[in-house]
Design a protein around this motif. Sequence first.
Motif, mmCIF file in Angstrom:
data_model
loop_
_atom_site.group_PDB
_atom_site.id
_atom_site.type_symbol
_atom_site.label_atom_id
_atom_site.label_comp_id
_atom_site.label_asym_id
_atom_site.label_seq_id
_atom_site.Cartn_x
_atom_site.Cartn_y
_atom_site.Cartn_z
ATOM 1 N N MET A 1 0.841 -1.186 0.000
ATOM 2 C CA MET A 1 0.000 0.000 0.000
ATOM 3 C C MET A 1 0.888 1.253 0.000
ATOM 4 S SD MET A 1 -3.170 0.589 2.525
ATOM 5 C CE MET A 1 -3.859 2.192 2.839
ATOM 6 N N ALA A 2 1.975 1.202 0.782
ATOM 7 C CA ALA A 2 2.892 2.346 0.844
ATOM 8 C C ALA A 2 3.471 2.620 -0.543
ATOM 9 C CB ALA A 2 4.004 2.071 1.850
ATOM 10 N N LYS A 3 3.826 1.540 -1.243
ATOM 11 C CA LYS A 3 4.403 1.720 -2.590
ATOM 12 C C LYS A 3 3.396 2.390 -3.505
ATOM 13 C CE LYS A 3 7.867 -1.848 -2.500
ATOM 14 N NZ LYS A 3 7.949 -3.294 -2.354
ATOM 15 N N SER A 4 2.121 2.008 -3.343
ATOM 16 C CA SER A 4 1.141 2.539 -4.290
ATOM 17 C C SER A 4 0.756 3.987 -3.985
ATOM 18 C CB SER A 4 -0.084 1.624 -4.393
ATOM 19 O OG SER A 4 -0.886 1.793 -3.268
ATOM 20 N N ILE A 5 1.031 4.483 -2.774
ATOM 21 C CA ILE A 5 0.663 5.892 -2.529
ATOM 22 C C ILE A 5 1.876 6.828 -2.434
ATOM 23 C CG2 ILE A 5 -1.482 5.271 -1.335
ATOM 24 C CD1 ILE A 5 -0.253 6.047 1.283
ATOM 25 N N LYS A 6 3.071 6.268 -2.514
ATOM 26 C CA LYS A 6 4.264 7.068 -2.203
ATOM 27 C C LYS A 6 4.486 8.268 -3.137
ATOM 28 C CE LYS A 6 7.990 4.533 -4.583
ATOM 29 N NZ LYS A 6 8.065 5.397 -5.732
ATOM 30 N N ASP A 7 3.970 8.194 -4.367
ATOM 31 C CA ASP A 7 4.199 9.320 -5.275
ATOM 32 C C ASP A 7 2.997 10.253 -5.391
ATOM 33 O OD1 ASP A 7 6.822 8.544 -5.931
ATOM 34 O OD2 ASP A 7 5.991 6.933 -7.168
ATOM 35 N N SER A 8 2.049 10.104 -4.491
ATOM 36 C CA SER A 8 0.835 10.932 -4.581
ATOM 37 C C SER A 8 1.124 12.370 -4.162
ATOM 38 C CB SER A 8 -0.247 10.375 -3.657
ATOM 39 O OG SER A 8 -0.419 9.019 -3.910
ATOM 40 N N LYS A 9 0.307 13.261 -4.730
ATOM 41 C CA LYS A 9 0.422 14.684 -4.359
ATOM 42 C C LYS A 9 -0.306 14.941 -3.047
ATOM 43 C CE LYS A 9 -1.296 17.394 -7.366
ATOM 44 N NZ LYS A 9 -1.877 17.687 -8.646
ATOM 45 N N ALA A 10 -1.399 14.208 -2.848
ATOM 46 C CA ALA A 10 -2.204 14.401 -1.638
ATOM 47 C C ALA A 10 -2.832 13.074 -1.240
ATOM 48 C CB ALA A 10 -3.300 15.420 -1.897
ATOM 49 N N VAL A 11 -3.054 12.914 0.056
ATOM 50 C CA VAL A 11 -3.719 11.703 0.571
ATOM 51 C C VAL A 11 -4.768 12.151 1.581
ATOM 52 C CG1 VAL A 11 -3.401 9.585 1.935
ATOM 53 C CG2 VAL A 11 -1.642 10.264 0.295
ATOM 54 N N PHE A 12 -5.910 11.476 1.592
ATOM 55 C CA PHE A 12 -6.932 11.791 2.594
ATOM 56 C C PHE A 12 -7.280 10.547 3.403
ATOM 57 C CE2 PHE A 12 -7.847 14.721 -0.989
ATOM 58 C CZ PHE A 12 -7.454 15.882 -0.340
ATOM 59 N N GLU B 1 -4.689 11.659 13.532
ATOM 60 C CA GLU B 1 -3.321 11.310 13.935
ATOM 61 C C GLU B 1 -2.584 10.608 12.778
ATOM 62 O OE1 GLU B 1 -1.069 11.869 15.914
ATOM 63 O OE2 GLU B 1 0.242 10.119 15.907
ATOM 64 N N ALA B 2 -3.310 9.756 12.039
ATOM 65 C CA ALA B 2 -2.676 9.049 10.921
ATOM 66 C C ALA B 2 -2.209 10.060 9.865
ATOM 67 C CB ALA B 2 -3.662 8.063 10.314
ATOM 68 N N ALA B 3 -3.023 11.099 9.638
ATOM 69 C CA ALA B 3 -2.665 12.116 8.645
ATOM 70 C C ALA B 3 -1.453 12.922 9.113
ATOM 71 C CB ALA B 3 -3.854 13.042 8.406
ATOM 72 N N LEU B 4 -1.427 13.233 10.413
ATOM 73 C CA LEU B 4 -0.266 13.957 10.966
ATOM 74 C C LEU B 4 1.003 13.138 10.747
ATOM 75 C CD1 LEU B 4 0.989 16.261 12.709
ATOM 76 C CD2 LEU B 4 0.375 14.945 14.718
ATOM 77 N N LYS B 5 0.902 11.833 11.024
ATOM 78 C CA LYS B 5 2.068 10.957 10.896
ATOM 79 C C LYS B 5 2.572 10.936 9.455
ATOM 80 C CE LYS B 5 2.928 10.494 13.827
ATOM 81 N NZ LYS B 5 2.780 10.884 15.196
ATOM 82 N N LEU B 6 1.608 10.747 8.537
ATOM 83 C CA LEU B 6 2.029 10.620 7.133
ATOM 84 C C LEU B 6 2.628 11.928 6.627
ATOM 85 C CD1 LEU B 6 2.172 8.773 4.677
ATOM 86 C CD2 LEU B 6 -0.122 9.494 4.046
ATOM 87 N N LYS B 7 1.973 13.067 6.947
ATOM 88 C CA LYS B 7 2.492 14.319 6.382
ATOM 89 C C LYS B 7 3.844 14.675 6.987
ATOM 90 C CE LYS B 7 -1.057 16.690 8.245
ATOM 91 N NZ LYS B 7 -2.067 17.657 8.574
ATOM 92 N N GLU B 8 4.043 14.421 8.308
ATOM 93 C CA GLU B 8 5.270 14.926 8.915
ATOM 94 C C GLU B 8 6.513 14.171 8.480
ATOM 95 O OE1 GLU B 8 5.619 14.883 13.256
ATOM 96 O OE2 GLU B 8 4.386 13.090 13.361
ATOM 97 N N ILE B 9 6.359 12.916 8.081
ATOM 98 C CA ILE B 9 7.593 12.226 7.664
ATOM 99 C C ILE B 9 7.667 11.961 6.157
ATOM 100 C CG2 ILE B 9 8.092 11.198 9.916
ATOM 101 C CD1 ILE B 9 7.042 8.549 8.822
ATOM 102 N N SER B 10 6.502 12.002 5.456
ATOM 103 C CA SER B 10 6.573 11.751 4.002
ATOM 104 C C SER B 10 6.594 13.068 3.229
ATOM 105 C CB SER B 10 5.366 10.930 3.537
ATOM 106 O OG SER B 10 4.206 11.755 3.519
ATOM 107 N N TYR B 11 6.125 14.152 3.867
ATOM 108 C CA TYR B 11 5.968 15.478 3.251
ATOM 109 C C TYR B 11 4.894 15.478 2.156
ATOM 110 C CZ TYR B 11 10.700 15.493 5.282
ATOM 111 O OH TYR B 11 11.771 15.327 6.105
ATOM 112 N N ILE B 12 4.040 14.445 2.156
ATOM 113 C CA ILE B 12 2.887 14.457 1.238
ATOM 114 C C ILE B 12 1.764 15.201 1.958
ATOM 115 C CG2 ILE B 12 1.118 13.051 0.083
ATOM 116 C CD1 ILE B 12 3.145 10.762 -0.022
ATOM 117 N N HIS B 13 1.098 16.075 1.239
ATOM 118 C CA HIS B 13 -0.013 16.801 1.857
ATOM 119 C C HIS B 13 -1.105 15.788 2.244
ATOM 120 C CE1 HIS B 13 -2.567 20.527 2.209
ATOM 121 N NE2 HIS B 13 -3.327 19.526 2.560
ATOM 122 N N THR B 14 -1.331 15.631 3.533
ATOM 123 C CA THR B 14 -2.323 14.650 4.003
ATOM 124 C C THR B 14 -3.282 15.320 4.973
ATOM 125 O OG1 THR B 14 -0.517 13.052 3.959
ATOM 126 C CG2 THR B 14 -2.568 12.320 4.941
#
Length: 593
Positions: free
Chosen positions: A446-457, A470-483
């Motif tokens: 799943m990580a591979k399939s979303i890693k190049d996304s511009k945004a995730v919700f 909290e999941a969105a905070l985690k993803l945005k703070e370390i991946s720098y993808i707008h979540t």
Amino acid sequence: MCGIVGYIGAKDARSIILEGLKNLEYRGYDSAGIALKNANDIKIYKDKGRIKHLCEITDFTFDTNLGIGHTRWATHGIVNYDNSHPHISNNKRFVLVHNGVIENYKKIKYDYLSDYNFYSQTDSEVIVNLIEFYSKKMCTESAIRKVVSKLEGSYALLIMDKENLDTIYCIKNKTPLLLGLSNDGITIASDIIAFPKDVNKYFSFDDQRIAIIKNNDVKLMDYMGFEIDINYKDISLDTYNVSKGDYEHYMLKEIEEQPTVLRRIITNYFNYDDCVIDKKIIDAILDSDKINFVACGTSLYASFMGKYFFEKLCGIPTECFVASELVYSNPLMTKKPIFIFVSQSGETLDCITVMKKYKAQNYKLITLTNNTASTMANLSDYLLDICANPEISVASTKSYVASIAIMSVLAKAVSNKKTNLKNNLNRVSIVIDQIIADLKPVIKNMAKSIKDSKAVFYIGRGIDYWVGLEAALKLKEISYIHTDAYSSGELKHGTIALIEKGTPVIAICTQEGTNSIVRSNLAEAEARGAKGYIISLESLSYSEDDIIIPNVAHYLSPLVSQVVCQMLAYYVALYRGNDIDKPKNLAKSVTVE
Ligand code: M6R
């Protein structure tokens, strides 16, 4: 944020300080520096960049038994050599490192230091020159007391004086500072984990304290110069358990430690099936008419579960507040509120400011923290250790799970109801072990399939929505993808306009009452091009769901669904090649406003 380490004793000060600074790296920093006594002189080495670089530029050839070091997280001035600490006074007599922010530094410069040259853009350089300014008319101790009477803001300071080279001066106001004793010397640091391993006793400075350390002697006083007795505490061995072991990153180590943390909580907080909580805490909560949780970031998102437990189990109205908002607002209070502060570090300045505000109004304060030696621990009336052991990765993981577990124990103790909490927490620890052992391959895919996304919700309702935040905070703070996370019902009120072909939308489905409607909301997003994913609890799952988590009690589902989201964030960041434990622009403990 910034970190401080100082040492005076029989050993090589340089190695102790550099090692201490390494242990503070997790707090986040962009520059580092060290000042060392060399015979009758002070040598300074500093630059932007990592401690590794500081070690390379530091001279290791001379003997030194006294020094001060610093990691800087830029607040005033860009990241460069000149703005790095230590700073030196114009006549080169005083050298200083500073954590915190001086709010009136421009005024001080204008009022007293118009003849001085400044080589940095920092507020800190003003302090070192103000010490020099007063030292021309009085002894160093008096000059320091004069200086603190002029400073407004937060500061932990270590100062060296070329004319008193057997002494370190320490000052503390609103920014953490601790002093540790070992057989061969004295270490001063902004965090206990920066102490060398042989420190066996320590104390944590209160605000507005000055300590003068000369040889093996510590003189502690208030800003008026009155001496204060020191009450040293023992240090537990667990304090120092900060090694990365075989893990590539602290974050993954800390994610995988979560079952152990839960088992530790069960051992420490249960006697058979009864919760072991100080009766005074229970009585204080029962005596209140409303519970107010106050926290920031991950601790805030954990607090939403506190609200859930206390309202459901105890029937006590509960509200969660963002600490930084409470600093500047005065919401209407009930007659007898009680405040529960939640903070992994115990040093978050916004929380501390709110604590002081409500302490002054005589409200009762409880702190849930991972740092029982922290400022927040000291300020509170009652303390609960979340027992997560040191959390080093900037992205919080185990402290989220630990805080929620403690909140569930506290609510059960207050409610005095018979529940199956102990068994249910035990089950959670087993399921987290299973997630770690069995679900890694699907999470990685799943990580591979979303890693190049511009945004995730993330979407969900109720508990699942809070998990999404909290999941969105985690993803945005370390991946720098707008979540971002949305209550799934809100999608149609605007956010759905952002859905493009392939935008990942992750639905969390762990609650019976909302399972179907969240799935329908996801279908609406998919109909507009979203790439939908579902993380569900086994009992509510469909075979085509992307990640199916073994069952736990539904009210504890955040403790397992969040672990999946933490791992997802970790692998997305890994595949993007990011610095996972030290994400850009972030610091572990936020000690400025
Ligand atoms: O130490 P605290 O729990 O008070 O810290 C609060 C936040 O700064 C912290 O949770 C932050 O949001 C983390 N980086 C999240 O991973």
